[in-house]
Design a protein around this motif. Structure first.
Motif, mmCIF file in Angstrom:
data_model
loop_
_atom_site.group_PDB
_atom_site.id
_atom_site.type_symbol
_atom_site.label_atom_id
_atom_site.label_comp_id
_atom_site.label_asym_id
_atom_site.label_seq_id
_atom_site.Cartn_x
_atom_site.Cartn_y
_atom_site.Cartn_z
ATOM 1 N N SER A 9 9.883 14.302 -4.780
ATOM 2 C CA SER A 9 9.726 13.471 -5.977
ATOM 3 C C SER A 9 10.756 12.353 -6.084
ATOM 4 N N VAL A 10 11.873 12.497 -5.407
ATOM 5 C CA VAL A 10 12.889 11.449 -5.434
ATOM 6 C C VAL A 10 12.360 10.144 -4.849
ATOM 7 N N LEU A 11 11.266 10.216 -4.096
ATOM 8 C CA LEU A 11 10.686 9.000 -3.525
ATOM 9 C C LEU A 11 10.110 8.073 -4.586
ATOM 10 N N VAL A 12 9.791 8.583 -5.760
ATOM 11 C CA VAL A 12 9.248 7.725 -6.827
ATOM 12 C C VAL A 12 10.288 6.689 -7.258
ATOM 13 N N VAL A 36 13.007 5.838 -5.709
ATOM 14 C CA VAL A 36 13.407 5.076 -4.517
ATOM 15 C C VAL A 36 12.384 3.968 -4.254
ATOM 16 N N THR A 37 11.113 4.300 -4.366
ATOM 17 C CA THR A 37 10.060 3.298 -4.200
ATOM 18 C C THR A 37 10.172 2.214 -5.262
ATOM 19 N N ALA A 38 10.484 2.602 -6.479
ATOM 20 C CA ALA A 38 10.637 1.620 -7.560
ATOM 21 C C ALA A 38 11.795 0.662 -7.262
ATOM 22 N N VAL A 39 12.887 1.169 -6.730
ATOM 23 C CA VAL A 39 14.013 0.303 -6.351
ATOM 24 C C VAL A 39 13.590 -0.650 -5.236
ATOM 25 N N LEU A 53 0.833 -1.213 0.000
ATOM 26 C CA LEU A 53 0.000 0.000 0.000
ATOM 27 C C LEU A 53 0.863 1.256 0.000
ATOM 28 N N LEU A 54 1.918 1.240 0.812
ATOM 29 C CA LEU A 54 2.842 2.375 0.833
ATOM 30 C C LEU A 54 3.552 2.535 -0.509
ATOM 31 N N ALA A 55 3.870 1.403 -1.151
ATOM 32 C CA ALA A 55 4.516 1.466 -2.468
ATOM 33 C C ALA A 55 3.580 2.104 -3.490
ATOM 34 N N ALA A 56 2.304 1.747 -3.447
ATOM 35 C CA ALA A 56 1.342 2.351 -4.384
ATOM 36 C C ALA A 56 1.320 3.865 -4.224
ATOM 37 N N ALA A 57 1.305 4.311 -2.979
ATOM 38 C CA ALA A 57 1.315 5.754 -2.727
ATOM 39 C C ALA A 57 2.653 6.367 -3.119
ATOM 40 N N GLY A 58 3.737 5.693 -2.791
ATOM 41 C CA GLY A 58 5.074 6.228 -3.062
ATOM 42 C C GLY A 58 5.423 6.286 -4.531
ATOM 43 N N LEU A 59 4.768 5.476 -5.340
ATOM 44 C CA LEU A 59 5.017 5.513 -6.778
ATOM 45 C C LEU A 59 4.321 6.695 -7.445
ATOM 46 N N VAL A 60 3.185 7.106 -6.909
ATOM 47 C CA VAL A 60 2.366 8.110 -7.597
ATOM 48 C C VAL A 60 2.388 9.483 -6.923
ATOM 49 N N LEU A 61 2.109 9.514 -5.633
ATOM 50 C CA LEU A 61 1.881 10.801 -4.966
ATOM 51 C C LEU A 61 3.055 11.772 -5.003
ATOM 52 N N PRO A 62 4.291 11.345 -4.733
ATOM 53 C CA PRO A 62 5.378 12.340 -4.746
ATOM 54 C C PRO A 62 5.532 13.042 -6.099
ATOM 55 N N GLY A 63 5.420 12.275 -7.178
ATOM 56 C CA GLY A 63 5.553 12.876 -8.503
ATOM 57 C C GLY A 63 4.366 13.737 -8.874
ATOM 58 N N ALA A 64 3.173 13.281 -8.515
ATOM 59 C CA ALA A 64 1.963 14.037 -8.853
ATOM 60 C C ALA A 64 1.861 15.331 -8.062
ATOM 61 N N LEU A 65 2.306 15.288 -6.815
ATOM 62 C CA LEU A 65 2.205 16.465 -5.956
ATOM 63 C C LEU A 65 3.473 17.327 -5.962
ATOM 64 N N HIS A 66 4.518 16.846 -6.625
ATOM 65 C CA HIS A 66 5.814 17.548 -6.675
ATOM 66 C C HIS A 66 6.373 17.812 -5.281
ATOM 67 N N ILE A 67 6.210 16.811 -4.408
ATOM 68 C CA ILE A 67 6.755 16.888 -3.049
ATOM 69 C C ILE A 67 7.638 15.672 -2.849
ATOM 70 N N ALA A 97 12.186 -1.465 -12.532
ATOM 71 C CA ALA A 97 13.552 -1.072 -12.903
ATOM 72 C C ALA A 97 13.516 0.035 -13.959
ATOM 73 N N PHE A 98 12.586 -0.070 -14.906
ATOM 74 C CA PHE A 98 12.416 0.969 -15.919
ATOM 75 C C PHE A 98 12.041 2.302 -15.267
ATOM 76 N N ILE A 99 11.119 2.251 -14.319
ATOM 77 C CA ILE A 99 10.692 3.468 -13.619
ATOM 78 C C ILE A 99 11.854 4.065 -12.841
ATOM 79 N N ALA A 100 12.593 3.231 -12.125
ATOM 80 C CA ALA A 100 13.741 3.728 -11.354
ATOM 81 C C ALA A 100 14.772 4.349 -12.284
ATOM 82 N N TRP A 101 15.098 3.651 -13.371
ATOM 83 C CA TRP A 101 16.085 4.172 -14.317
ATOM 84 C C TRP A 101 15.619 5.504 -14.904
ATOM 85 N N GLY A 102 14.360 5.550 -15.336
ATOM 86 C CA GLY A 102 13.847 6.764 -15.965
ATOM 87 C C GLY A 102 13.749 7.936 -15.012
ATOM 88 N N ARG A 103 13.317 7.691 -13.797
ATOM 89 C CA ARG A 103 13.127 8.791 -12.850
ATOM 90 C C ARG A 103 14.425 9.208 -12.152
#
Length: 127
Positions: free
Chosen positions: A72-75, A77-80, A56-70, A113-119
């Protein structure tokens, strides 16, 4: 690239949300009876629920930091972290000879891994 990362992130977040809700709120005995959930019969309630909360935390960590611009490095990190979780899932399903689930988890790992690499790299939220 940004669009592909957002689509991948959304898909992975849905997977994490679904897994998190089921592991957190569905009784372990019912999960153990479900296709692919046999491993939960060998695990304790607390362990299964803890994995559910992490998902559940991963679901939030993948989307919310990037969407809210707060933070954002957590996106990425969550993917890793999701990559590490999928390695564990692949080992668990591999020990049970559930090859289809190993392959499925490998797909989720590749997406994370794609998300982590890209972000972390070319489509970073930091400008």
């Amino acid at each position: 690239m940004n669009l592909a990362l957002w689509i991948g992130t959304g898909l992975l977040a849905v997977v994490a949300l679904a897994g998190g809700v089921s592991k957190t709120f569905v009784p372990r005995e019912k999960l153990a009876a479900a296709h692919g959930g046999g491993w939960t019969g060998d695990a304790g309630d607390s362990f299964v629920k803890a994995l559910g909360v992490l998902e559940l935390l991963a679901a939030a960590g993948l989307v919310l930091p990037g969407a809210l611009h707060i933070a954002s490095v957590l996106v990425p990190v969550t993917a890793v972290c999701w990559v590490a979780l999928m390695v564990g899932a692949m080992i668990t399903h591999g020990r049970r000879a559930e090859i289809a689930f190993v392959v499925l988890n490998l797909g989720y790992l590749a997406l994370a891994a794609f998300i982590a690499w890209g972000r972390f790299g070319p489509a970073s939220f930091v400008h």
